[in-house]
Design an enzyme around this catalytic site. Structure first.
Site, mmCIF file in Angstrom:
data_model
loop_
_atom_site.group_PDB
_atom_site.id
_atom_site.type_symbol
_atom_site.label_atom_id
_atom_site.label_comp_id
_atom_site.label_asym_id
_atom_site.label_seq_id
_atom_site.Cartn_x
_atom_site.Cartn_y
_atom_site.Cartn_z
ATOM 1 N N HIS A 1 -9.526 1.166 4.998
ATOM 2 C CA HIS A 1 -8.276 1.339 5.746
ATOM 3 C C HIS A 1 -8.509 2.300 6.911
ATOM 4 C CE1 HIS A 1 -4.124 2.479 6.637
ATOM 5 N NE2 HIS A 1 -3.755 1.378 6.005
ATOM 6 N N ASN B 1 0.861 -1.181 0.000
ATOM 7 C CA ASN B 1 0.000 0.000 0.000
ATOM 8 C C ASN B 1 0.898 1.231 0.000
ATOM 9 O OD1 ASN B 1 -1.892 2.004 0.400
ATOM 10 N ND2 ASN B 1 -2.343 1.450 2.520
ATOM 11 N N TRP B 2 0.979 1.894 -1.143
ATOM 12 C CA TRP B 2 1.898 3.027 -1.282
ATOM 13 C C TRP B 2 1.335 4.325 -0.716
ATOM 14 C CZ3 TRP B 2 4.077 2.381 -6.957
ATOM 15 C CH2 TRP B 2 4.791 1.177 -7.022
ATOM 16 N N LYS B 3 0.058 4.296 -0.314
ATOM 17 C CA LYS B 3 -0.581 5.477 0.282
ATOM 18 C C LYS B 3 -0.371 6.695 -0.631
ATOM 19 C CE LYS B 3 -0.201 3.329 4.776
ATOM 20 N NZ LYS B 3 -0.076 3.503 6.241
ATOM 21 N N GLY C 1 2.503 2.500 10.859
ATOM 22 C CA GLY C 1 3.446 3.591 10.698
ATOM 23 C C GLY C 1 4.179 4.004 11.952
ATOM 24 N N GLY D 1 5.061 1.394 4.645
ATOM 25 C CA GLY D 1 6.345 2.032 4.375
ATOM 26 C C GLY D 1 7.389 1.123 3.765
ATOM 27 N N SER E 1 3.310 -1.942 10.440
ATOM 28 C CA SER E 1 4.769 -1.967 10.616
ATOM 29 C C SER E 1 5.371 -3.329 10.268
ATOM 30 C CB SER E 1 5.155 -1.545 12.035
ATOM 31 O OG SER E 1 4.783 -0.198 12.276
ATOM 32 N N GLU F 1 -5.244 -4.846 10.781
ATOM 33 C CA GLU F 1 -4.247 -3.805 10.990
ATOM 34 C C GLU F 1 -4.524 -3.101 12.311
ATOM 35 O OE1 GLU F 1 -2.287 -1.997 7.179
ATOM 36 O OE2 GLU F 1 -4.298 -1.226 7.408
#
Length: 250
Positions: A95, A9-11, A173, A235, A213, A167
């Site tokens: 999300h 997921n590149w957000k 993050g 990330g 994470s 999640e």
């Protein structure tokens, strides 16, 4: 048999140029994926460019969001048919950042999930608890209630196309990760909820990812858990080396 799914997921990161560079680097190191799936979910602006690169490759394509109507006067939104047309197979639904920053309710998440299925997309529906909810001992009832709400009116024959991503909000993050044992316990609770809703046979086929994470140094232990069927990676999916290591977990 549940085929593990690793999703990046590149957000709201990566311009078109940055996205294409990253995808080329991923494809160069990916190899054949015979026992797992890997996908990337770029921002909307990069979907077309990435779709062209991953066509006929082992790397799949997903989107980060959709609006639950096929078309209409919904300024700024993107419909399921648009995502299918551009080459997406998966879409992230609900999300925690969508729930937190854009006020998406359980009912709206359910609308999105059913819209995705109706148009042939595979939804990755996200569920998870906050730190105060976990500290209060409410993590499991909160998460299983989200699962029930997301799957309202979803028929049994569609469940093969649904992916659930657990999640924990406090881990996204932050660098904090649920221990593999804690993650497994929640995944088992989610699967038990699926068994209540659809029976144990269908529950045993649904893939449940862990997100929050996920990194190269914890992926192996997470994926060793019996009810963890992949990862939704934030990330660490933005750099080819780290994401490839996660995809090629042992």
């Amino acid at each position: 048999m549940r085929i593990p799914l690793i999703a990046g997921n590149w957000k709201m990161y990566k311009t078109v140029g940055e996205a294409t560079t990253l995808v080329r680097d991923l494809l160069a190191g990916l190899g054949e994926l015979s026992d797992r799936e890997a996908i990337v979910c770029p921002p909307f602006t990069a979907l077309a460019a990435v779709a062209a690169l991953v066509a006929d490759s082992p790397l799949g394509l997903g989107a980060q969001n959709l609006y639950p109507e096929a078309q209409g006067a919904f300024t700024g939104e993107v419909s399921p048919p648009m995502l299918v047309d551009i080459g997406c197979r998966y879409v992230i639904i609900g999300h925690s950042e969508r729930r937190q920053y854009f006020g998406e309710s359980d009912a709206f998440v359910n609308r999105k999930l059913r819209a995705a299925l109706a148009h042939g997309l595979r939804p990755i529906v996200c569920v998870g608890e906050s730190k105060p909810q976990r500290d209060a001992g409410q993590a499991e009832p909160i998460v299983t209630a989200q699962v029930r709400a997301a799957l309202l009116e979803v028929p049994p024959d569609q469940m093969a196309n649904v992916v659930i991503a657990y999640e924990p909000i406090w881990a996204i993050g932050t660098g904090d990760t649920a221990t593999p044992a804690d993650a497994q316990a929640m995944h088992a609770a989610i699967r038990a909820t699926l068994a209540e809703l659809y029976g144990s046979e269908i529950a045993a086929t649904v893939r449940i990812q862990y997100g929050g994470s996920v990194k190269p140094d914890n992926i192996d232990e997470l994926m060793a858990q019996p009810d963890i069927d992949g990862a939704l990676v934030g990330g660490a999916s933005l750099q080819a080396a780290s994401f490839l290591r996660i995809i090629h977990y042992q």
